[in-house]
Design a protein around this motif. Structure first.
Motif, short mmCIF file in Angstrom:
data_model
loop_
_atom_site.label_atom_id
_atom_site.label_comp_id
_atom_site.label_asym_id
_atom_site.label_seq_id
_atom_site.Cartn_x
_atom_site.Cartn_y
_atom_site.Cartn_z
N GLU A 55 0.81 -1.21 0.00
CA GLU A 55 0.00 0.00 0.00
C GLU A 55 0.85 1.26 0.00
O GLU A 55 0.34 2.34 -0.33
CB GLU A 55 -0.93 0.01 1.22
CG GLU A 55 -1.94 -1.13 1.24
CD GLU A 55 -2.94 -1.07 0.09
OE1 GLU A 55 -3.20 0.05 -0.41
OE2 GLU A 55 -3.44 -2.13 -0.31
N THR A 56 2.11 1.15 0.39
CA THR A 56 3.00 2.31 0.43
C THR A 56 4.31 1.95 -0.25
O THR A 56 4.67 0.77 -0.37
CB THR A 56 3.30 2.77 1.87
OG1 THR A 56 4.11 1.77 2.52
CG2 THR A 56 2.01 2.99 2.65
N ILE A 57 5.06 2.97 -0.66
CA ILE A 57 6.35 2.73 -1.29
C ILE A 57 7.32 2.11 -0.29
O ILE A 57 8.16 1.27 -0.65
CB ILE A 57 6.92 4.04 -1.90
CG1 ILE A 57 8.16 3.76 -2.76
CG2 ILE A 57 7.22 5.04 -0.81
CD1 ILE A 57 7.89 2.98 -4.01
N GLU A 58 7.20 2.46 0.98
CA GLU A 58 8.09 1.89 1.99
C GLU A 58 7.83 0.39 2.14
O GLU A 58 8.78 -0.41 2.21
CB GLU A 58 7.91 2.59 3.33
CG GLU A 58 8.86 2.09 4.40
CD GLU A 58 8.78 2.87 5.69
OE1 GLU A 58 9.61 2.60 6.58
OE2 GLU A 58 7.90 3.74 5.80
N ASP A 59 6.55 0.00 2.17
CA ASP A 59 6.22 -1.42 2.26
C ASP A 59 6.83 -2.18 1.09
O ASP A 59 7.42 -3.26 1.25
CB ASP A 59 4.71 -1.62 2.24
CG ASP A 59 4.02 -1.12 3.51
OD1 ASP A 59 4.73 -0.94 4.52
OD2 ASP A 59 2.80 -0.89 3.46
#
Length: 345
Positions: free
Chosen positions: A154-158
């Protein structure tokens, strides 16, 4: 996310000014007979009635979109009688570049950009952009990192955290090898702590010669993520077929205003994809000046202004020596970046 490198690549493009008519005429030097091209000498009057426009990629990608939009603007504003577009895809634009080197028609314009600059280096191309005639820099566009709609990320970090853990088991698709999409993929890994020397074995990057191919891989669930210009994926993001995790510009992208930037997400990378126009390398000074004036007139026209707004492209025009200087600097920066992430020695 661990951050070990701080990378900023910025390119700014701006198109210039002039007036046009159905056939654009440049009275150059002595005002005698038309020049024949080849040695940069000779004077005379250069008239451009038609222009051949080459997209050095297969249909569907940003180069193809730029080539066709520019050609349509030329004819819509009645600056030329015709501007046919042809596609010569392959090897990050270097196949088209090689074709341009043998082109005998001085009124030929090929779309170029940051992708080609990188591909020349990674493909060790015999023909280089320095062998052509720079005409103008046209647009700038941020990149976007996307995943399929059913992706768990869901996020770029994930996504990047999982990417670092799984390495080459995760496939990422984008434009040509060594191009700006490929460079951003490498930068994301090095920013996350992967040693530059390990990037070539960690990064499972599937290159494509046209944006349509990357989209097919994403929609088919054959890759875990894709990187390309915002304009190439925006429609599928808006339709819910892809999820956009982040864009690579300083500010949110006009076409995807709700998608965070990489810097918003704590990743210190700013990368934008520029596109411009080059001509055959052996044209005369008068022929070059006439093309520059024609391109400037197109930039100043209503049709091109509408193209920029519709596609969310940043107007970043540079022409003549300003473009030549920019291009020289961009080639040097790209070489250094490719070495840093281990794509060239």
């Amino acid at each position: 996310m661990t951050q070990h490198t701080r990378t900023r690549i910025r390119t700014r493009l701006v198109w210039g000014a002039a007036v046009g008519a159905a056939a654009l005429t440049l009275a150059a030097c002595s005002g005698e007979t038309p020049s024949g091209g080849g040695d940069g000498a000779g004077g005379g009057e250069v008239t451009i009635d038609s222009v051949a426009v080459i997209a050095p990629a297969d249909p569907g990608g940003g180069w193809d979109q730029t080539a066709r939009a520019f050609a349509q603007s030329l004819t819509a504003d009645k600056l030329v009688s015709s501007a046919p577009v042809s596609n010569i895809g392959g090897a990050g634009g270097t196949v088209g570049l090689a074709s341009l080197a043998t082109e005998t028609d001085p009124n030929t314009l090929m779309v170029t950009g940051s992708v080609m600059v990188g591909a020349v280096e990674t493909n060790a191309s015999d023909v280089r952009i320095e062998d052509t005639t720079p005409i103008a820099k046209l647009t700038e566009e941020p990149l976007v990192v996307v995943v399929p709609k059913d992706s768990p990320y869901e996020t770029i970090e994930d996504f990047v955290d999982a990417w670092v853990d799984e390495g080459a088991d995760m496939a990422v698709t984008g434009g040509s090898a060594g191009g700006i999409d490929h460079i951003l993929a490498g930068q994301l890994l090095t920013e996350a702590g992967v040693d530059a020397a390990d990037v070539p074995t960690t990064l499972n990057y599937i290159a494509n010669s046209g944006g349509g191919e990357a989209l097919t891989l994403l929609l088919g669930g054959q890759v875990q993520a894709g990187i390309s210009g915002v304009g190439e994926f925006a429609q599928q993001v808006e339709a819910g077929e892809l999820k956009a995790l982040a864009v690579s510009s300083d500010e949110p992208a006009a076409l995807l205003p709700d998608v965070p930037t990489l810097t918003d997400e704590g990743i210190d990378i700013v990368v934008t994809n520029w596109r411009g126009l080059i001509a055959p390398g052996d044209i005369s000074d008068e022929e070059k000046a006439a093309l520059e004036e024609l391109v400037t007139a197109t930039h100043d026209g209503d049709a091109w202004a509408e193209v920029l707004e519709t596609n969310g492209w940043t107007d970043a025009f540079l022409v003549g020596e300003e473009f030549s200087s920019f291009l020289e600097e961009d080639i040097t920066t790209t070489q250094e970046t490719l070495k840093t992430i281990g794509l060239i020695e």
